[in-house]
Motif scaffolding. Structure first.
Motif, PDB file in Angstrom:
ATOM      1  N   SER A   1       0.866  -1.286   0.047  1.00 28.68           N
ATOM      2  CA  SER A   1       0.156  -0.093  -0.242  1.00 28.68           C
ATOM      3  C   SER A   1       0.784   1.303  -0.016  1.00 28.68           C
ATOM      4  O   SER A   1       1.996   1.219   0.692  1.00 28.68           O
ATOM      5  CB  SER A   1      -0.917   0.108   1.293  1.00 28.68           C
TER       6      SER A   1
ATOM      7  N   VAL B   1      -5.094   5.806  -0.245  1.00 26.07           N
ATOM      8  CA  VAL B   1      -4.342   4.576  -0.320  1.00 26.07           C
ATOM      9  C   VAL B   1      -4.679   4.012  -1.663  1.00 26.07           C
ATOM     10  O   VAL B   1      -5.648   3.693  -2.101  1.00 26.07           O
ATOM     11  CB  VAL B   1      -4.495   3.732   0.797  1.00 26.07           C
TER      12      VAL B   1
ATOM     13  N   LYS C   1      -3.315   0.477  -3.787  1.00 24.40           N
ATOM     14  CA  LYS C   1      -2.860  -0.819  -3.719  1.00 24.40           C
ATOM     15  C   LYS C   1      -1.894  -1.074  -4.748  1.00 24.40           C
ATOM     16  O   LYS C   1      -2.004  -0.571  -5.832  1.00 24.40           O
ATOM     17  CB  LYS C   1      -3.769  -1.818  -3.615  1.00 24.40           C
TER      18      LYS C   1
END
Length: 478
Positions: free
Chosen positions: A349, A365, A367
């Motif tokens: 992340s 965030v 991924k």
């Protein structure tokens, strides 16, 4: 009775601090530990196989004579064990506490490699040196002969202090200049007290002061005193400033209140432990109490931040790292400690930005997944499209590492050679720079690294400086 106490110790050691009885947290726990410390140290030391090829020693940056001082400890000859450890390490009690032994000596123990669990070298090192201090075996610095040559050391961190120790023991006049109000560098203000108790650092600094090392604190070179002035007052100069420039995230919202640098956060906490007036801590700006905390980074500094936040009473603590656990640059032991204390690691992340406007309330965030290895062999993180989300946060700590400051510009010494990364160019054996009589050691040369490497560099630089000054003495006499 001893067996009952040991069983009590084992039981409560597995509980969280909040669940332990107050008396056990504050007194019994410490007393039980101390009661069995000698027994456990001897037991662990006796496990050393005294192998023909001591990988523990070869993988220690200081090449400490680990097998021999383990043998002495097992035999109960602790004062001799201390003398042997002190012979190659200026600060064994500090290395015993903060070295990543799992990556160095302990990780290369042959018993560990054979699957039987490593000898706890760091704990034994800490024990014998703490015992030495308690019993008065740590002798004052008393040079046999005083010399007239003087050496300036810029930076009072582990590299500078280790050099000061070596030089002063040989009788050289040493003055240490540092920008902070206390010596110790990151050992004082960067590493949390639960990993490195501050009296442990202060007692070594006091030993240097009593031994004749002069400290000029609250002195910023290039502002309060010029580099040329320092160079003119001394026969040689060692630059051991470390690297303090924080790497910042370049993302929308990074300037919001509540998005802070790791060093600022840790320094505030450490200053508070000294009893200093710290308005940023008292106001909550650099205090995690009652907050959702997100720390960004995967090194040892990030681990210091998450574990500090837990102790300050954060409601939740999460660590974002763009790779997986196996690729974390920090100590795996520290990761395990953080997990046991309740830290939630969010692997693969990376921050994309920050929400909340003027005051942060979340981290955007993105991924990641691991792709092909780069030139170093590590797999490169790749973005997963459409997998973004927002992680709620009241305090975000950037722990992305440190870079060197622009020393030639800040100090007005444009002819000091630096690398393309901004670190000072120095000979890897002598630590000499391109300027006559000027040396450099520690992180300012090798980049952000370990305390133990700075100690080694400082000791090597001190030896080279002494050789330089003796050669100058010979030339002057001719």
């Amino acid at each position: 009775m001893a067996t009952q106490k040991m069983l009590k110790f084992v039981t409560v050691a597995k509980e969280t601090p909040e669940k332990r009885p107050a008396t056990l947290r504050n007194q019994d726990f410490h007393e039980i530990y101390r009661e069995f410390a000698a027994e456990k140290a001897a037991e662990q030391a006796a496990r050393c196989s005294q192998c023909g090829v001591p990988y523990c020693q070869s993988h220690c940056p200081l090449h400490n004579n680990i097998p021999d001082w383990l043998r002495l400890t097992a035999e109960g000859r602790l004062e001799e064990a201390y003398e042997l450890s002190q012979a190659t390490n200026t600060f064994p009690e500090i290395c015993g506490r903060i070295c990543p032994q799992d990556r160095l000596c302990e990780g290369n123990c042959v018993i560990e490699q054979s699957g039987h669990g490593t000898v706890t070298i760091g704990s034994v090192e800490k024990y014998i040196t703490d015992t030495a201090w308690e019993n008065g075996w740590v002798k004052p610095i008393k040079p046999a002969v005083e010399r007239t040559e003087s050496v300036a050391i810029i930076g009072a961190g582990p590299g500078g202090l280790s050099a000061a120790d070596v030089l002063r023991r040989k009788g050289y006049q040493v003055t240490v200049y540092d920008r902070y109000d206390r010596a110790g560098g990151l050992m004082t203000y960067g590493i949390p007290g639960f990993k490195l108790e501050k009296p442990v650092v202060m007692q070594r600094i006091e030993q240097l002061e009593l031994g004749g090392v002069s400290f000029v604190l609250n002195c910023t070179v290039g502002v309060d005193l010029s580099f040329d002035a320092i160079r003119g007052q001394h026969d040689a100069v060692l630059i051991a400033t470390g690297v303090y420039k924080s790497r910042d995230i370049e993302a929308p919202g990074v300037g919001a209140r509540g998005v802070v640098r790791a060093l600022d956060y840790l320094t505030a906490s450490n200053r508070k432990s000294f009893g200093d007036d710290v308005p940023e801590y008292d106001s909550g700006e650099l205090n995690a109490m009652g907050k959702r905390v997100v720390v960004i980074g995967g090194g040892d500094t990030a681990m210091d931040c998450v574990r500090t936040a837990v102790r300050q009473g954060a409601t939740s603590v999460k660590c974002l790292y763009r790779r997986d656990r196996a690729n974390m640059p920090g100590s795996q032991r520290e990761v395990q400690n953080a997990e046991e204390e309740g830290v939630d690691f969010v692997w693969l992340s990376a921050p994309k930005g920050f929400t909340g406007g003027e005051t942060v309330d979340g981290v955007m965030v993105q991924k990641m997944r691991l792709g092909q290895p780069d030139a170093s062999g590590r797999q490169m993180p790749e973005l997963i499209e459409g997998a973004d989300y927002v992680e709620g946060a009241d305090l975000v700590v950037q722990a992305l590492g440190f870079e060197p400051e622009d020393i030639p510009t800040l100090w007005g010494v444009s002819d000091l050679a630096v690398t393309r990364w901004g670190t000072i160019k120095a000979d890897f054996r002598t630590h000499a720079t391109n300027l006559p009589g000027v040396y450099a050691a520690g992180d300012i040369v090798r980049g952000a690294s370990l305390v133990v490497w700075a100690i080694r560099d400082g000791r090597e630089a001190a030896d080279a400086i002494m050789a330089y000054l003796k050669q100058a003495e010979v030339v002057a006499a001719e």
